[in-house]
Design an enzyme around this catalytic site. Sequence first.
Site, mmCIF file in Angstrom:
data_model
loop_
_atom_site.group_PDB
_atom_site.id
_atom_site.type_symbol
_atom_site.label_atom_id
_atom_site.label_comp_id
_atom_site.label_asym_id
_atom_site.label_seq_id
_atom_site.Cartn_x
_atom_site.Cartn_y
_atom_site.Cartn_z
ATOM 1 N N LYS A 54 3.713 5.534 3.192
ATOM 2 C CA LYS A 54 3.237 6.647 2.354
ATOM 3 C C LYS A 54 4.336 7.699 2.220
ATOM 4 O O LYS A 54 4.614 8.194 1.128
ATOM 5 C CB LYS A 54 1.967 7.256 2.951
ATOM 6 C CG LYS A 54 0.743 6.389 2.731
ATOM 7 C CD LYS A 54 -0.463 6.829 3.549
ATOM 8 C CE LYS A 54 -1.606 5.823 3.397
ATOM 9 N NZ LYS A 54 -2.734 6.059 4.284
ATOM 10 N N GLN A 98 -4.640 10.492 8.482
ATOM 11 C CA GLN A 98 -4.765 9.041 8.644
ATOM 12 C C GLN A 98 -5.914 8.694 9.599
ATOM 13 O O GLN A 98 -5.991 9.235 10.702
ATOM 14 C CB GLN A 98 -3.428 8.482 9.178
ATOM 15 C CG GLN A 98 -3.391 6.977 9.304
ATOM 16 C CD GLN A 98 -3.471 6.246 7.967
ATOM 17 O OE1 GLN A 98 -2.850 6.652 6.986
ATOM 18 N NE2 GLN A 98 -4.251 5.187 7.919
ATOM 19 N N ASP A 121 -7.554 11.741 -0.480
ATOM 20 C CA ASP A 121 -8.229 10.502 -0.094
ATOM 21 C C ASP A 121 -9.624 10.422 -0.720
ATOM 22 O O ASP A 121 -10.232 9.361 -0.742
ATOM 23 C CB ASP A 121 -8.389 10.456 1.443
ATOM 24 C CG ASP A 121 -7.423 9.480 2.098
ATOM 25 O OD1 ASP A 121 -6.903 8.598 1.388
ATOM 26 O OD2 ASP A 121 -7.201 9.609 3.316
#
Length: 297
Positions: A54, A98, A121
């Site tokens: 990422k 994460q 997200d």
Amino acid sequence: MTAQVIDGKAFSAKIREKVASDVTALQDKHGIKPGLAVVIVGEDAASTIYVNSKIKQTSEAGMESFHFALPDTISEADLVAKVHELNADDRVNGILVQLPLPKHIHESAVIEAIAPEKDVDGFHVINSGLLATGGKGMVPCTPLGCLLMLKDTLGDLSGMKAVVIGRSNIVGKPMAQLLLQENCTVTLAHSRTRDLAGEVKQADIVVAAVGVSELVKGDWIKKGATVIDVGMNRIPAPERGEGKVRLTGDVAYDEAAQNAAYITPVPGGVGPMTIACLLRNTVTAACRQAGLDDNDL
Ligand code: NAD
């Protein structure tokens, strides 16, 4: 019939190119450089690999990348405080924490601490609520990637029968909402579904997001259906050497490819689309925070 492969690697490269050109336009026309902050807690091997890709792809797209690696002993309160700090930082347009987090931290408390407009997200309840009610929120990256592949392959999805297998908040549920918005007739199947094979056999579109290697058999797939395999299962592969694993999907690929018209491979299908959509969401977030329309670029 042997299915045509939907090449997620090639398609995601096109999305990343578009993101990079949008980033240049944002900077040239509006003086904005989008920034993504990625927070990782602990040293889980798989999470570290994801986070590193990422970070690399964020920089390659010309965006600012902020990376915070925090110890797995961090308290929930300190992690939430870190998120609040990033919410207040104007250089940061997107925040990604994460998952999974260590057991002593409630994931929902951390996700709900992220400012919804920075929640790239798309896991915040405000964003899932907006998705469910047809509003303009941030859409979770994996189902968004699946939808983009489906539309690119099939065009108008209106009236198609879609079966989504798996009802997680991260993939299955938002996938079902997205397909509903595209006017599909959607069935959301899960571990308690009585006749999974029977449900799948009726589907024009099958999205498998289960986490069980090759659960979906070839003879479940209707002739001419489109199959999107989200599964990423690491199974032992002694033929490759001691302790080696191989990546499989939730669909028995070789069999399914005999009936499907289009199918995504694992790896090289949904996986690369997820990060590309994360970058795309970060640009979208930067535009909205600056009061620009995504089309102003
Ligand atoms: P999850 O464990 O949260 O949810 C799995 C779902 O599958 C549950 O809703 C459960 O009801 C259903 N299920 C379990 N066993 C079943 C069965 N036998 N029959 C029918 N349904 C069953 O998983 P998740 O986070 O949604 O992830 C699903 C899969 O997708 C995993 O393999 C994961 O690694 C993969 N994944 C891939 C990406 C990517 O970028 N490619 C992103 C996220 C998840």
